[in-house]
Design a protein around this motif. Structure first.
Motif, PDB file in Angstrom:
ATOM      1  N   ASP A  89      -4.477   7.416  14.878  1.00  9.44           N
ATOM      2  CA  ASP A  89      -5.136   8.276  13.889  1.00  9.44           C
ATOM      3  C   ASP A  89      -4.210   9.341  13.303  1.00  9.44           C
ATOM      4  O   ASP A  89      -4.641  10.154  12.485  1.00  9.44           O
ATOM      5  CB  ASP A  89      -6.384   8.929  14.494  1.00  9.44           C
ATOM      6  N   GLN A 102       0.811  -1.217   0.000  1.00 11.66           N
ATOM      7  CA  GLN A 102       0.000   0.000   0.000  1.00 11.66           C
ATOM      8  C   GLN A 102       0.847   1.272   0.000  1.00 11.66           C
ATOM      9  O   GLN A 102       0.338   2.355  -0.273  1.00 11.66           O
ATOM     10  CB  GLN A 102      -0.928  -0.011   1.221  1.00 11.66           C
ATOM     11  N   CYS A 103       2.149   1.140   0.310  1.00 15.91           N
ATOM     12  CA  CYS A 103       3.020   2.322   0.323  1.00 15.91           C
ATOM     13  C   CYS A 103       3.400   2.762  -1.084  1.00 15.91           C
ATOM     14  O   CYS A 103       3.883   3.891  -1.268  1.00 15.91           O
ATOM     15  CB  CYS A 103       4.295   2.027   1.123  1.00 15.91           C
ATOM     16  N   ASP A 153      -1.137   8.409   9.269  1.00 18.08           N
ATOM     17  CA  ASP A 153      -1.151   8.916   7.889  1.00 18.08           C
ATOM     18  C   ASP A 153      -0.516  10.300   7.816  1.00 18.08           C
ATOM     19  O   ASP A 153       0.240  10.601   6.879  1.00 18.08           O
ATOM     20  CB  ASP A 153      -2.579   8.967   7.360  1.00 18.08           C
ATOM     21  N   GLY A 157       3.163   9.938   7.980  1.00 22.57           N
ATOM     22  CA  GLY A 157       3.695   9.501   6.698  1.00 22.57           C
ATOM     23  C   GLY A 157       3.825  10.642   5.712  1.00 22.57           C
ATOM     24  O   GLY A 157       4.840  10.770   5.014  1.00 22.57           O
ATOM     25  N   ALA A 158       2.808  11.494   5.656  1.00 19.96           N
ATOM     26  CA  ALA A 158       2.859  12.634   4.737  1.00 19.96           C
ATOM     27  C   ALA A 158       4.005  13.578   5.097  1.00 19.96           C
ATOM     28  O   ALA A 158       4.721  14.084   4.218  1.00 19.96           O
ATOM     29  CB  ALA A 158       1.521  13.373   4.765  1.00 19.96           C
TER      30      ALA A 158
END
Length: 589
Positions: free
Chosen positions: A446, A359-360, A449, A452-453
């Motif tokens: 939560d 998914q990365c 993500d 990661g950004a």
């Protein structure tokens, strides 16, 4: 002259082969051993006028003055006061090998000085990384008003403040990256302080155990100056170098400069088996010959780590500080058992992490998270994922409360620790820190993500640059007959090898594959024959499903150039050598 080795611009693994040092000398098949070592040293960046010192790295030749480091003299003076007063001291360590060896070094040294000293290693699952205020206060209430943290503490602002309020003094001995402000410790000794002087900052590649060794030297010097050893024996700090070597190699610190001297001399101490616990660990790992740096990284280090990962966090320190042979044997066997358990857990988490990494996509940093993953193995899994994807990887274990504990591993040229620290300062993380090649973090589920950004944006250019520079660096080309024990013995005098000081990589060929098959889970084992009539064994680890592994298994008589590390093979009736393969290229077009 082009630096393309053997003219190979794209190998089976999709990379060019370059000479590590762009010189025609590297292609010679007839180097005398002394010339060979000279070439290996030069190829690792040693100036010609420094060759003699680098051939036999000694402490005298490389050790810096401990007083170069900020707060070192204050830390040594406070510990000297404690020694003279017979004051109780507690060493607060981390649960990995660097933390265990750092704590063991100071415990053994202070015990040798007659001081009542204990060790506190937090439980990975229940307490997490580094000192908590509650733990420091409990230590003070138990009678120890002086605590030395090792391999942790550089980011422990709240914990150290709480300890100070409770009347507990804290000395921090660390090597992880620091923020612009520092905790309110009595002293904070860390070559990676942002306010450190250049002469000390060049030692930022020290593991924490190396910093602890320098503090030990500063302490003995301070006591010597005070006349403490008049009528008393002075502990032999050099006898603790086996601990320094183990912690340095296991923490993947760069084996250059002072680190290389520490490991070189530490291996000599380890071979004498003076530490009962270390000897028991070597017995458990079935090491009967004098250990090498590779043994420390792949046999001894993982067993110490197993205690902190899936067992009791203090087993490593207890093993390395005991004077009871039976206790040492029992702990070593328990660590051996836990290491097997760790391997099974790691394999299961790795399979899930590899599946999740799809998914990365092509993101600069691979970040995967999973519910129920054992936090004790995520660092190892991150390293495996990094090797597979050739980019930084972070693996996050999310618990039932929605809190993620993550561990990351980076590639050369990408400072992951600084990026994690920046993410913490922006509020994305509950906690985080580390160094260039490895980092740890705590993050709400939560916010994964968003993390990661942030990291992908911050590190994209560095990852692209590092990936674009990818090439397999070759030290020498040998005829197939040159893959021999003689070669393996000759190159040892340019070691020890490890991070930052890579073992020589050779190319050989052309060869044909005589036999090929899969051994273990996914290792490709070969017997190859050269045009000079020589045959030798080769193995490509964890490669059966890769493009390289498939090519080797289906070469069908085609000629190949092989590249990898030549290793002694003493299992047979006479010494031989085998090649640990890293890449191959077609030699017949």
């Amino acid at each position: 002259m082009s630096d393309a080795a053997l003219g190979i611009t794209r190998s089976i693994a999709g990379q060019p082969w370059h000479w590590r040092r762009a010189s025609a000398d590297m292609a010679s098949e007839n180097l005398a051993p002394d010339d060979l070592v000279t070439q290996l040293l030069l190829a690792r960046g040693v100036p010609r006028d420094d060759l003699d010192r680098q051939r036999s790295p000694t402490l005298r030749g490389f050790m810096p003055d401990p007083s170069l480091f900020r707060d070192m003299d204050a830390a040594a003076a406070r510990l000297a006061d404690a020694v003279e007063a017979g004051e109780a001291v507690t060493i607060f360590g981390d649960y990995d090998v660097d933390g265990a060896t750092s704590a063991a070094l100071l415990v053994r040294l202070l015990r040798g000085l007659g001081l009542p000293v204990g060790a506190y290693i937090p439980d990975r699952l229940m307490e997490g990384y580094g000192p908590s205020g509650a733990a420091l206060v409990r230590i003070g209430e138990a009678g120890s008003k002086l605590v030395v943290t090792v391999d942790c503490g550089a980011q422990a602002f709240d914990a150290i403040s709480e300890a100070k309020t409770a009347g507990v003094e804290v000395i921090v001995v660390d090597h992880h990256q620091c923020a612009t402000t520092l905790p309110e410790a009595l002293a904070l000794v860390n070559p990676n302080r942002l306010d450190e002087e250049p002469d000390a900052a060049i030692h930022g590649n020290l593991a924490a155990v190396g910093v602890a060794f320098l503090l030990g030297a500063a302490l003995l010097r301070t006591l010597r100056a005070r006349g403490y050893f008049t009528g008393r024996d002075e502990p032999a700090l050099i006898d603790l170098l086996d601990l320094v070597a183990l912690g340095t190699v296991a923490d993947v610190a760069r084996l250059t400069g002072f680190n290389r001297a520490l490991v070189t001399q530490g291996l000599k101490v380890m071979a004498r088996r003076g530490n009962i616990g270390m000897a028991a660990l070597m017995d458990a790992a079935r090491l009967t010959k004098p250990p090498t740096a590779s043994d420390m990284g792949f046999a001894l280090g993982p067993r110490i780590n197993a205690g902190g990962r899936v067992g009791k966090s203090d087993l490593g320190v207890r093993l390395l500080t005991t004077s009871d042979p039976q206790e040492a044997a029992d702990i070593a066997q328990e660590l051996n058992r836990l290491n097997e358990e760790r391997r099974a857990i790691e394999a299961a988490v790795l399979d899930e992490a590899v599946a999740a990494s799809v998914q990365c996509g092509n993101a600069p940093v691979a970040i995967v998270a999973g519910q129920g993953w054992h936090p004790g193995v995520i660092g190892i899994v991150a390293g495996r994922l990094k090797e597979k994807l050739h980019r930084p990887a972070i693996v996050i274990a999310i618990d039932e409360d929605g809190v993620g504990k993550g561990s990351g591993r980076s590639i050369s040229g990408v400072d992951l620790g600084a990026a994690i620290l920046a993410a913490k300062e922006t509020g994305l993380l509950v906690a985080g820190g580390g160094h260039a090649m490895a980092a740890g973090l705590t993050v709400a589920a939560d916010r994964v993500d968003a993390l990661g950004a942030f990291l992908n944006d911050r590190l994209a250019a560095d990852v692209e640059r590092a990936s674009g520079d990818k090439a397999l660096l070759i030290d020498a080309v040998l005829a197939p007959r040159g893959i021999s024990p003689l070669w393996c013995d000759a190159i040892e005098s340019a070691g020890p090898y490890g991070a930052g000081w890579p073992a020589p990589r050779v190319a050989t060929g052309p060869v044909r594959i005589v036999e090929a098959g899969i051994v273990g889970t996914d290792h490709v084992r070969l017997i190859v024959a050269g045009e000079d009539g020589a045959r030798f064994k080769a193995i490509a680890f964890r490669s059966a499903e890769t493009e390289l592994g498939q090519a080797l298994l289906h070469a069908r008589g085609r000629k190949l150039w092989l590249a990898g590390r030549a290793k002694r093979d003493d299992w047979g009736s006479r010494p031989a050598a085998e090649l640990h393969l890293e890449d191959a290229a077609w030699a017949d077009g």
